[in-house]
Scaffold this motif. Sequence first.
Motif, PDB file in Angstrom:
ATOM      1  N   ALA A 197      -3.953  43.039   5.915  1.00  0.00           N
ATOM      2  CA  ALA A 197      -4.832  43.189   5.709  1.00  0.00           C
ATOM      3  C   ALA A 197      -5.835  44.822   6.811  1.00  0.00           C
ATOM      4  N   ARG A 198      -7.101  44.870   5.599  1.00  0.00           N
ATOM      5  CA  ARG A 198      -7.760  46.256   6.083  1.00  0.00           C
ATOM      6  C   ARG A 198      -8.788  45.355   6.925  1.00  0.00           C
ATOM      7  N   PRO A 200     -12.977  45.431   7.773  1.00  0.00           N
ATOM      8  CA  PRO A 200     -13.990  44.693   6.623  1.00  0.00           C
ATOM      9  C   PRO A 200     -15.074  46.003   6.354  1.00  0.00           C
ATOM     10  N   SER A 225     -16.974  41.373   0.434  1.00  0.00           N
ATOM     11  CA  SER A 225     -15.581  41.426   0.362  1.00  0.00           C
ATOM     12  C   SER A 225     -14.264  39.983   0.420  1.00  0.00           C
ATOM     13  N   SER A 228     -10.405  40.895   2.591  1.00  0.00           N
ATOM     14  CA  SER A 228      -9.791  41.702   4.349  1.00  0.00           C
ATOM     15  C   SER A 228      -9.635  40.745   4.734  1.00  0.00           C
ATOM     16  N   LYS A 282      -7.917  43.823  12.108  1.00  0.00           N
ATOM     17  CA  LYS A 282      -7.844  45.177  12.050  1.00  0.00           C
ATOM     18  C   LYS A 282      -8.860  46.812  12.793  1.00  0.00           C
TER      19      LYS A 282
END
Length: 368
Positions: A197-198, A200, A225, A228, A282
Motif C-alpha cells: 500500500a501507499r 493516498p 486513485s 492505494s 500508510k
Amino acid sequence: KMTQQMRDLQLAQARKPPGPSSPNAAKRLYRNLSGKFRVNYTSFDEGSLAGRGEKEKLRKSYLFQSNAALFEAVELQDLDRVQELLKQYSPEELDLNTPNSEGLLPLDIAIMTNNTPIARALLQAGAKESPHFVSLESRSLHLSTLVREAEQRVNELTAQVVNEAPNADCSEKEKQLKAWEWRYRLYKRMKAGFEHARVPDAPTNVRLSVASSSSVQVTFWEPLSVNSAVVTKYKVEWSCSPTFSPPLGEAVIDKLKNLHFTIRGLVSGTAYYVQVSAYNMKGWGPPQASVPPFAIPSNWREYDGRAPRRRGQAEALDHLLGQVKTVHQHCVCHEPCKNQPQSRKHSVSKSLKHLFHPSSKFLKTLKR
C-alpha cells in the motif's frame, strides 16, 4: 327442670370449639400460624436475581456470537453478510470497535486485505481502526508477529497429525490444522496488502464557499486513485497565509457519510485559505488547496463595500419618537379643551332647532 337445664348447658359447652385458655396462648397460636403461612421473600429475590443473571449471560453470549459472526464475514469477504449484520445490530451490540484476541478490528482486516466495499460499509457504520497501531512500525511488527505465530502453529499441528494414528483426536486436530492454515494465509495476505500500500492521493473537487459572516464551508470528494489503501479519515486545515504558516486550525473528519466541513468562529472580512488531505494506514497524503483558494466570511450586504440604504434609519426613528414623548410630557390640558365637546354638542342641537323655526325656509318647504 333444673336437671334438664344443667344438661343442656353442659352439651352447649361441649359443642363449642376449644379456644386458647389465655392471651399468651392466643399469641403463641397466631405466631405459629403466621410462621406456617409466611412467604419466603429472600428466596424469591434470590431467584429473580439468578434469573436476571442468566438473562445477562445469554445476552452477552448472543452478542459475542454476533461479533464473531461479523469477524468471520469480514475475513471471508462476505459483503452481503456484513451488511446484514450491520443492519440487524447496532455498533454497540456488535462491539464494532472492540479488538479481538489478536488485537485486530473488523476495519483493520478489511483495509489490510484492501476490501474497499466492506471497509466503506464499516466506516459508514462508525467503525474505527485499532488503537494499537500508533505508527507504521508498530503495525508492521504486529502483522509479522501474527504471521510467525500462525506459521508455528501450523507446523505443530501438521507434525501431530502426521505422527498420530487415525482416531477421534486426530480428526479434531485436522480441523484445527485447516483453520490455522486458512488463518495463516489471511495474515500473509494482510501483511502483503500493508507492504504494497501507499499513501493516498489528494482529495478531489475541493470547493470553498462563504457560509455566514463568521464561517466558511468546504466540500470535497474522495481521491481518484484506486491502487492505494482505503481512506479512513480526512484533515481540513485553514490559515490566513497561502503557505499555511502558521496554521490557524485543523479538524479531522472520521465520519465519512458526508464529505463536508464548516469552519466556524472566523473573523468577518478576513481572508482564509483552506486545504484538505486524506489518510490511510500508510499515513497522510498530500494536501489539496480549495477552489477558490480563499474565502472571506462576510454578509452579502457588505460584500460590495457599499453601506446599506437603511443604515441609521432605525436610530433616526427612535430619536423622533423620543422628541415626541418629550413634548407630550409637558402638555397641559386647559378648560377650553375640556369644554369643547359640550359646546360642539350645544351648537349641533341649536342648529337642529333652527330648522324647525316658523320663519325657516325648511319648514316653509315642508308646509307646501
